[in-house]
Design an enzyme around this catalytic site. Structure first.
Site, mmCIF file in Angstrom:
data_model
loop_
_atom_site.group_PDB
_atom_site.id
_atom_site.type_symbol
_atom_site.label_atom_id
_atom_site.label_comp_id
_atom_site.label_asym_id
_atom_site.label_seq_id
_atom_site.Cartn_x
_atom_site.Cartn_y
_atom_site.Cartn_z
ATOM 1 C CD GLU A 194 -54.739 70.210 -27.238
ATOM 2 O OE1 GLU A 194 -54.868 71.151 -28.072
ATOM 3 O OE2 GLU A 194 -53.587 69.511 -27.211
ATOM 4 C CE LYS A 200 -49.778 72.861 -30.022
ATOM 5 N NZ LYS A 200 -51.076 73.356 -29.973
#
Length: 203
Positions: free
Chosen positions: A29, A121
């Protein structure tokens, strides 16, 4: 384990990505946190396509639909946000790109699931702690939780999160200490990634 990273110097970004890949990372990421982020991301996509064809490269810290659109156009294979943004969700759905929104309560996690977000998340993880995940997984065992924020590359921390039931962990500054980046110690990054996967593989 998903490294979460941004640096203003593209050369540092390139070396970190290569080191993580050599360390076993296959999901990375790159966060949208600086003026150079977009241009660096485009260059990293080209690098990955040439040298790391099995790497899944996504963009994090996305809160605006226009950012989601341009990063997806640049090659982002998933989008992560610190919160749930309906405009970003709509862009990701239209482009058939996974969206991992940040959530801070059981209700937010459930709502994200109902909206079609397969992974949720938990952020910031160090605020909520492993006990929240453990408590959540009892009534909602189908949840796929990625925890980010405060995760560290050591056995005690990783064990606590995975025993609680997380699907994966996002790891940023604790995986990339400032002094390591300043020293350009890329072997440290590679070995630390290998160490993390060695710990995770037996949990």
């Amino acid at each position: 384990m998903v490294p979460v990273f941004f640096h203003a110097d593209y050369t540092v970004c390139e070396n970190v990505l290569r080191s993580c890949y050599r360390g076993g990372v296959r999901y990375f990421e790159f966060t949208n946190r600086g003026e150079s982020a977009y241009d660096s991301f485009r260059r990293l996509v080209a690098l990955a396509q040439t040298e790391m064809p099995d790497l899944v490269l996504g963009t994090g810290s996305v809160v605006r639909a226009d950012d989601a659109e341009r990063y997806i156009a640049a090659g982002a294979q998933f989008i992560v946000g610190p919160c749930l943004s309906m405009p970003v969700l709509e862009v990701c759905k239209a482009k058939d790109i996974p969206y991992i929104p940040g959530c801070g309560s059981v209700t937010e996690i459930f709502n994200a699931q109902e909206l079609g977000c397969e992974v949720q998340k938990l952020f910031p993880g160090d605020v909520y702690g492993p006990n929240m995940v453990k408590g959540l997984m009892a009534p909602m065992p189908w949840s796929n939780i990625m925890v980010t924020g405060g995760v560290s590359p050591d056995r005690e921390n990783l064990t606590a999160w995975f025993k609680a039931g997380v699907l994966c962990v996002g790891m940023g500054s604790k995986l990339f200490p400032k002094e390591v980046l300043a020293a350009q110690d890329w072997l440290y990054v590679e070995n630390k990634c290998k160490e993390c996967f060695s710990i995770i593989s037996v949990l």
